[in-house]
Write a protein that holds these residues in place. Structure first.
Motif, PDB file in Angstrom:
ATOM      1  N   MET A   1       0.818  -1.080  -0.175  1.00 35.86           N
ATOM      2  CA  MET A   1       0.029   0.015  -0.076  1.00 35.86           C
ATOM      3  C   MET A   1       0.751   0.951   0.134  1.00 35.86           C
ATOM      4  N   LEU A   2       2.022   1.202   0.753  1.00 25.93           N
ATOM      5  CA  LEU A   2       2.810   2.476   0.937  1.00 25.93           C
ATOM      6  C   LEU A   2       3.389   2.810  -0.344  1.00 25.93           C
ATOM      7  N   ILE A   3       3.880   1.646  -1.253  1.00 27.84           N
ATOM      8  CA  ILE A   3       4.553   1.677  -2.532  1.00 27.84           C
ATOM      9  C   ILE A   3       3.431   2.540  -3.488  1.00 27.84           C
ATOM     10  N   VAL A   4       2.340   2.101  -3.489  1.00 22.33           N
ATOM     11  CA  VAL A   4       1.245   2.861  -4.422  1.00 22.33           C
ATOM     12  C   VAL A   4       1.176   4.249  -3.920  1.00 22.33           C
ATOM     13  N   ILE A   5       1.101   4.504  -2.541  1.00 20.98           N
ATOM     14  CA  ILE A   5       0.915   5.670  -2.114  1.00 20.98           C
ATOM     15  C   ILE A   5       2.146   6.645  -2.601  1.00 20.98           C
ATOM     16  N   GLY A   6       3.399   6.047  -2.510  1.00 20.03           N
ATOM     17  CA  GLY A   6       4.608   6.566  -2.986  1.00 20.03           C
ATOM     18  C   GLY A   6       4.649   7.010  -4.422  1.00 20.03           C
ATOM     19  N   ALA A   7       4.124   6.166  -5.322  1.00 21.97           N
ATOM     20  CA  ALA A   7       4.066   6.206  -6.706  1.00 21.97           C
ATOM     21  C   ALA A   7       2.958   7.438  -7.025  1.00 21.97           C
ATOM     22  N   ILE A   8       2.018   7.547  -6.500  1.00 23.91           N
ATOM     23  CA  ILE A   8       0.925   8.489  -6.654  1.00 23.91           C
ATOM     24  C   ILE A   8       1.738   9.904  -6.135  1.00 23.91           C
ATOM     25  N   VAL A   9       2.190   9.838  -5.058  1.00 23.35           N
ATOM     26  CA  VAL A   9       2.813  11.214  -4.709  1.00 23.35           C
ATOM     27  C   VAL A   9       3.925  11.824  -5.728  1.00 23.35           C
ATOM     28  N   VAL A  10       4.939  10.448  -6.145  1.00 18.45           N
ATOM     29  CA  VAL A  10       5.719  10.862  -7.046  1.00 18.45           C
ATOM     30  C   VAL A  10       5.175  11.633  -8.382  1.00 18.45           C
ATOM     31  N   ALA A  11       4.198  11.027  -8.938  1.00 18.23           N
ATOM     32  CA  ALA A  11       3.451  11.512  -9.968  1.00 18.23           C
ATOM     33  C   ALA A  11       2.968  12.962  -9.800  1.00 18.23           C
ATOM     34  N   ILE A  12       2.563  13.124  -8.636  1.00 18.55           N
ATOM     35  CA  ILE A  12       1.904  14.615  -8.353  1.00 18.55           C
ATOM     36  C   ILE A  12       3.005  15.410  -8.221  1.00 18.55           C
ATOM     37  N   THR A  13       4.086  14.857  -7.628  1.00 16.25           N
ATOM     38  CA  THR A  13       5.188  16.000  -7.319  1.00 16.25           C
ATOM     39  C   THR A  13       5.722  16.491  -8.881  1.00 16.25           C
ATOM     40  N   VAL A  14       5.983  15.426  -9.578  1.00 14.15           N
ATOM     41  CA  VAL A  14       6.544  15.678 -11.184  1.00 14.15           C
ATOM     42  C   VAL A  14       5.369  16.750 -11.670  1.00 14.15           C
ATOM     43  N   TYR A  15       4.045  16.509 -11.469  1.00 18.14           N
ATOM     44  CA  TYR A  15       3.347  17.325 -12.259  1.00 18.14           C
ATOM     45  C   TYR A  15       3.135  18.738 -11.651  1.00 18.14           C
ATOM     46  N   LEU A  16       3.337  18.842 -10.134  1.00 13.48           N
ATOM     47  CA  LEU A  16       3.544  20.315  -9.707  1.00 13.48           C
ATOM     48  C   LEU A  16       4.713  21.083 -10.156  1.00 13.48           C
ATOM     49  N   MET A  17       5.881  20.183 -10.253  1.00 14.49           N
ATOM     50  CA  MET A  17       7.175  20.688 -10.847  1.00 14.49           C
ATOM     51  C   MET A  17       6.992  21.245 -12.114  1.00 14.49           C
ATOM     52  N   VAL A  18       6.184  20.357 -13.274  1.00 18.33           N
ATOM     53  CA  VAL A  18       5.854  21.118 -14.214  1.00 18.33           C
ATOM     54  C   VAL A  18       5.130  21.962 -14.529  1.00 18.33           C
ATOM     55  N   LYS A  19       4.207  22.271 -13.492  1.00 21.39           N
ATOM     56  CA  LYS A  19       3.258  23.566 -13.425  1.00 21.39           C
ATOM     57  C   LYS A  19       4.075  24.905 -12.949  1.00 21.39           C
ATOM     58  N   GLN A  20       5.402  24.547 -12.268  1.00 23.93           N
ATOM     59  CA  GLN A  20       6.388  25.593 -11.718  1.00 23.93           C
ATOM     60  C   GLN A  20       5.640  25.828 -10.650  1.00 23.93           C
ATOM     61  N   TYR A  21       5.267  25.158  -9.578  1.00 25.91           N
ATOM     62  CA  TYR A  21       5.174  25.591  -8.512  1.00 25.91           C
ATOM     63  C   TYR A  21       6.435  25.639  -7.617  1.00 25.91           C
ATOM     64  N   GLU A  22       6.493  26.259  -6.487  1.00 28.09           N
ATOM     65  CA  GLU A  22       7.691  26.460  -5.907  1.00 28.09           C
ATOM     66  C   GLU A  22       8.476  25.175  -5.476  1.00 28.09           C
ATOM     67  N   THR A  23       9.709  25.059  -6.167  1.00 31.87           N
ATOM     68  CA  THR A  23      10.197  23.849  -6.219  1.00 31.87           C
ATOM     69  C   THR A  23      10.478  23.348  -4.587  1.00 31.87           C
ATOM     70  N   ARG A  24      11.102  24.046  -3.806  1.00 29.84           N
ATOM     71  CA  ARG A  24      11.686  23.756  -2.602  1.00 29.84           C
ATOM     72  C   ARG A  24      10.294  23.292  -1.696  1.00 29.84           C
ATOM     73  N   LEU A  25       9.244  24.091  -2.066  1.00 29.41           N
ATOM     74  CA  LEU A  25       8.072  23.737  -1.266  1.00 29.41           C
ATOM     75  C   LEU A  25       7.500  22.383  -1.708  1.00 29.41           C
ATOM     76  N   VAL A  26       7.333  22.024  -3.058  1.00 26.78           N
ATOM     77  CA  VAL A  26       6.866  20.747  -3.438  1.00 26.78           C
ATOM     78  C   VAL A  26       7.729  19.593  -2.929  1.00 26.78           C
ATOM     79  N   LEU A  27       8.999  19.725  -3.161  1.00 27.36           N
ATOM     80  CA  LEU A  27       9.855  18.647  -2.635  1.00 27.36           C
ATOM     81  C   LEU A  27       9.723  18.392  -1.266  1.00 27.36           C
ATOM     82  N   PHE A  28       9.863  19.515  -0.237  1.00 27.76           N
ATOM     83  CA  PHE A  28       9.727  19.356   1.215  1.00 27.76           C
ATOM     84  C   PHE A  28       8.496  18.886   1.401  1.00 27.76           C
TER      85      PHE A  28
END
Length: 420
Positions: A1-28
Motif C-alpha cells: 500500500m505504501l508503495i502505491v502511495i509513493g508512486a502517486i505522490v511522485v506523480a503529483i510531485t512531477v506534475y506540480l514541478m511541471v506546472k512550476q510551483y515553488e520547487t522547494r515547497l513541493v519537494l519538502f
C-alpha cells in the motif's frame, strides 16, 4: 500500500514541478507527507540536518557563486563573454555539443558533478546565452557532460567496480572506454537535435537590463580573470603543477577573487560584500533546493520505494541485463544521485554476475554509467539545480531536454556492455 502511495505522490510531485510551483515547497512537502504515511515523521528532519552538514558540497557551491558575483561586479565575466561571443557564433549549432564535450573532459579531473557544474557552468553558460542559446538548453548542455568522471581511474565508482570484479582500476576504465565515448557523443548531439527541433539553438536575447553598452571595449587581461580558478584546478588535477594537487574548488575561487581585485582595482569593500552576497544567494536558492530534494528522497526511502526497486532488481535474474542498466538509471532520476543508485546495485547484485552469464566488470560498469546517465536528467540533482541557477531557468525544463539523449545513451550502454 505504501508503495502505491509513493508512486502517486511522485506523480503529483512531477506534475506540480511541471506546472512550476515553488520547487522547494513541493519537494519538502512531498517528503514530509511520505514520511508521515510511513510512520517516520522524524526522517525528513534527519535528512534536513544531514544535508545542512554536507560541508564539502556547500563549500564548493558558495565559493563559486560568490566568485561569480565578484566577476559580475568587476565586469570581468562580460569581458570574457564579449571576447568569445563572435568566434563562438561562427561555430553555429556545434556550440551546444561542444560545451557538453568540454564539460565531459573537464569532469574527468573535477570529478564532482556539482563542483564541475559550478566551475564550468559559471563560465560557459553566460557565453552560450550571449550567443543566443536558450537558457534551458545552455544549462542542459553543461550538466549532460558531468559524468566524464567515470573515465578517471581514481573515481570512487571505478574503484568499486574494480573491487567487485577483482580487476585493476585501469582495466575497468579500459573496458568501458568506448562505451563512455559513445554515450558522451550521444548525449551531446541528442541535445543538439532537441535544440534544433525546438528552435532553441539561436535567437535568445539577453534581457535589456543585463546588456552592455554598444561601445563596450574588451580588456584582454580582465577577460582572462574568470578562467583563473578553472586553470588552477586543471593544472592540479592533471598533475601538471604538483603544488596545486590539493587545491580545493573553494580555494581556487578565492584566489580568483584576489586576482580580480589586483587587475581591476575595484573597491575591496564592494568585492567583499558581493562575494558574501553571492554566497548567501547560493545557500537560499541552490543549496535550498538540494536540501529539499534530500528530504524528498528520505520520504521515498521511508515508504520503501527505493528499497523495493533495488530488491526487484536483485530478485529478478531473468532480466539481469535490463536491471543492471535501467534499474540504476531510474533510481538516478528519482534520487538525483547516480552514485547511490550504482553503489546499491554493485554491492548487492554485481558480485553474482556469473550466475546471470555476465562478467562482473561489464555489469558493474554498466550500472555505474547508467546511474550517472539517470542523474544527468534528474531535476533534483544538485548539479542540475546549479546549472539552471546560472541560466535562470527551471531545473525541470533543462532535465526534460536532456532526457531523450540520456535514455538513448542508456540503451546503448546496455547493448555495448552486456550484449557484446
Amino acid at each position: 500500500m505504501l508503495i502505491v502511495i509513493g508512486a502517486i505522490v511522485v506523480a503529483i510531485t512531477v506534475y506540480l514541478m511541471v506546472k512550476q510551483y515553488e520547487t522547494r515547497l513541493v519537494l519538502f512537502g512531498a517528503g514530509m507527507f511520505l514520511a508521515l504515511c510511513a510512520g517516520e515523521p522524524m526522517a525528513p528532519f534527519k535528512a534536513f540536518s544531514h544535508a545542512m552538514q554536507e560541508n564539502k558540497l556547500f563549500e564548493a557551491i558558495i565559493a563559486v557563486m560568490g566568485f561569480a558575483m565578484v566577476m559580475k561586479l568587476t565586469q570581468c565575466d562580460q569581458h570574457l563573454i564579449q571576447s568569445l561571443v563572435k568566434p563562438l557564433r561562427k561555430a553555429g549549432p556545434l556550440l551546444i555539443p561542444g560545451a557538453t564535450l568540454v564539460t565531459f573532459f573537464i569532469n574527468t579531473s573535477i570529478t564532482s558533478s556539482a563542483g564541475c557544474s559550478a566551475a564550468v557552468g559559471s563560465i560557459l553558460i553566460p557565453i552560450m546565452l550571449a550567443a543566443g542559446v536558450h537558457p534551458a538548453i545552455a544549462a542542459a548542455a553543461i550538466y549532460a557532460g558531468t559524468y566524464g568522471a567515470i573515465f578517471n581511474p581514481g573515481y570512487a565508482q571505478v574503484a568499486l567496480v574494480a573491487e567487485v570484479a577483482k580487476a585493476s582500476n585501469m582495466e575497468v576504465v579500459s573496458n568501458h572506454f568506448m562505451t563512455m565515448l559513445a554515450t558522451g557523443m550521444i548525449g551531446a548531439f541528442s541535445l543538439l537535435v532537441v535544440a534544433l527541433l525546438l528552435k532553441e539553438n539561436k535567437g535568445y536575447v539577453v534581457p535589456s537590463d543585463k546588456q552592455l553598452p554598444a561601445d563596450f571595449s574588451v580588456h584582454p587581461v580582465k577577460a582572462l580573470v574568470p578562467l583563473i580558478p578553472l586553470v588552477l584546478l586543471l593544472l592540479g588535477s592533471f598533475g601538471l603543477v604538483p603544488a596545486l594537487k590539493q587545491l580545493a574548488i573553494s580555494h581556487a575561487m578565492i584566489i580568483g577573487v584576489f586576482v580580480a581585485f589586483a587587475v581591476t582595482r575595484t573597491n575591496p569593500q564592494k568585492i567583499s560584500k558581493e562575494f558574501w552576497h553571492g554566497a548567501g544567494d547560493s545557500f537560499g536558492h541552490v543549496f535550498g533546493i538540494i536540501i529539499c530534494a534530500l528530504v524528498f528522497v528520505s520520504g521515498l526511502k521511508s515508504v520503501g520505494m527505493i528499497q523495493a526497486m533495488t530488491d526487484a532488481m536483485v530478485h529478478t535474474p531473468a532480466i539481469a541485463k535490463i536491471s543492471a542498466t535501467f534499474g540504476p538509471f531510474i533510481l538516478g532520476v528519482l534520487s538525483g544521485s547516480g552514485d547511490a543508485a550504482a553503489v546499491a546495485f554493485n554491492r548487492a547484485v554485481t558480485p553474482e554476475a556469473a550466475k546471470f552469464g555476465l562478467s562482473a566488470i561489464d555489469m558493474g560498469s554498466a550500472a555505474a554509467i547508467a546511474g550517472a546517465l539517470g542523474r544527468s536528467m534528474s531535476p533534483i540533482a544538485g548539479g542540475m539545480v546549479i546549472c539552471a541557477g546560472f541560466a535562470g531557468c527551471s531545473p525541470l525544463e533543462s532535465a526534460k531536454r536532456n532526457a531523450p539523449g540520456m535514455f538513448i545513451a542508456c540503451c546503448v550502454t546496455m547493448w555495448m556492455m552486456l550484449y557484446k
